[in-house]
Design an enzyme around this catalytic site. Structure first.
Site, PDB file in Angstrom:
ATOM      1  N   GLU A 158      87.343   7.846  75.063  1.00 31.14           N
ATOM      2  CA  GLU A 158      88.235   8.473  76.324  1.00 31.14           C
ATOM      3  C   GLU A 158      89.601   7.769  76.127  1.00 31.14           C
ATOM      4  O   GLU A 158      90.811   8.521  76.517  1.00 31.14           O
ATOM      5  CB  GLU A 158      87.385   8.390  77.234  1.00 31.14           C
ATOM      6  N   GLY A 188      80.378  10.855  83.696  1.00 33.68           N
ATOM      7  CA  GLY A 188      80.268  11.778  83.367  1.00 33.68           C
ATOM      8  C   GLY A 188      81.027  13.573  83.676  1.00 33.68           C
ATOM      9  O   GLY A 188      79.541  13.319  84.064  1.00 33.68           O
ATOM     10  N   TYR A 189      82.089  14.049  83.883  1.00 33.82           N
ATOM     11  CA  TYR A 189      82.002  15.013  84.511  1.00 33.82           C
ATOM     12  C   TYR A 189      82.514  16.428  83.329  1.00 33.82           C
ATOM     13  O   TYR A 189      82.392  16.821  83.446  1.00 33.82           O
ATOM     14  CB  TYR A 189      82.784  14.705  85.158  1.00 33.82           C
ATOM     15  N   GLY A 190      82.554  15.789  82.120  1.00 35.76           N
ATOM     16  CA  GLY A 190      82.379  16.877  81.133  1.00 35.76           C
ATOM     17  C   GLY A 190      81.671  16.732  80.031  1.00 35.76           C
ATOM     18  O   GLY A 190      80.334  17.024  79.840  1.00 35.76           O
ATOM     19  N   SER A 191      81.956  16.235  78.755  1.00 37.23           N
ATOM     20  CA  SER A 191      80.896  16.289  77.322  1.00 37.23           C
ATOM     21  C   SER A 191      80.606  15.174  77.286  1.00 37.23           C
ATOM     22  O   SER A 191      78.866  15.068  76.873  1.00 37.23           O
ATOM     23  CB  SER A 191      81.447  15.792  76.313  1.00 37.23           C
ATOM     24  N   ILE A 243      78.104   4.586  84.419  1.00 39.64           N
ATOM     25  CA  ILE A 243      79.319   5.350  84.209  1.00 39.64           C
ATOM     26  C   ILE A 243      79.274   6.772  84.599  1.00 39.64           C
ATOM     27  O   ILE A 243      78.187   7.162  84.244  1.00 39.64           O
ATOM     28  CB  ILE A 243      79.613   4.991  82.437  1.00 39.64           C
TER      29      ILE A 243
END
Length: 240
Positions: free
Chosen positions: A123, A45-48, A43
């Site tokens: 999300e 992730g590129y934000g929080s 998975i």
């Protein structure tokens, strides 16, 4: 086994999210192709998610995906904002010459179902994001083939999408927004710190321009507040 204990509060009345997300083809593959997640699942992730995944995982890697730019174009009325003052959080914009850095998490066994159910609520249901499969390139030098990873992307079709704005306007909106997960300022600064410390070789002009705009605005706000406090403390002359 790694675990992040911070999880958003359960909200009664929200629809039960699907266990398996609907997936879109990664760039370069035929649209409509049948895609299935096979263990282990990665998975991206590129934000929080880079600092607060919120689910158990087996391992994680810093790296990037090609063909996307990160943009603060998604509105947030739950995690980092409210219905009255929506926050600004990141989504991905298709951009053939760009790459976006972040963290990919490996989940195995029982972690797969638990993480997907949690992320679909966080999300998709609460955030308005759709799912896609992308090719993740680990930062480590001895990495061989890219890894197929699941990513959540907010598209212009979702009702919370805000779209483009100037860096100054985005910073001004971030300054006044906060939600269940904390202040929108924290979100911006944590993401900028991640890029600065874990991906120092990478460029993200959009992110750092907003950070710079926010830092330039904050002293002006403090001066305004100090001025208001001083005015309030001055004894008023009697008009009688």
């Amino acid at each position: 086994m790694k675990h992040d204990p911070q999880r958003p509060e359960e909200r009664p009345g929200w629809p039960e999210p699907p266990l398996s997300p609907v997936l879109s083809s990664p760039p370069g593959e035929a649209e409509g192709a049948e895609l299935k997640l096979t263990p282990p699942v990665w998975i991206f992730g590129y934000g929080s998610l880079v600092w607060r995944p919120g689910f158990e995982f087996t391992s994680r890697k810093v790296g990037f995906i090609r063909g996307y730019s990160r943009r603060f174009w998604q509105g947030d009325t739950f995690h980092r904002g409210s219905e009255r003052m929506p926050g600004r959080v990141v989504t991905l914009l298709e951009d053939c010459g760009a790459c976006t850095w972040g963290v990919a998490y490996e989940v195995r066994g029982e972690q797969i179902a638990a993480s997907l159910q949690y992320l679909n609520m966080r999300e998709a249901v609460l955030g308005g994001y759709d799912t896609k499969l992308v090719k993740f390139h680990p930062q480590e030098k001895d990495a061989e083939e890219p890894i197929l990873a699941l990513v959540y992307i907010a598209t212009p079709q979702n009702p919370s999408y805000l779209g483009p704005a100037s860096e100054e306007d985005i910073a001004a909106q971030i300054i006044v927004s906060s939600g269940c997960a904390g202040h929108n300022i924290e979100y911006l600064l944590r993401l900028a710190d991640f890029m600065r410390f874990f991906c120092p070789q990478a460029e993200d002009k959009h992110l750092f321009s907003i950070e710079e705009a926010l830092i330039s605005i904050l002293p002006c706000l403090w001066k305004t507040e100090e001025s208001l406090e001083e005015t309030a403390s001055v004894p008023q002359k009697s008009t009688s």
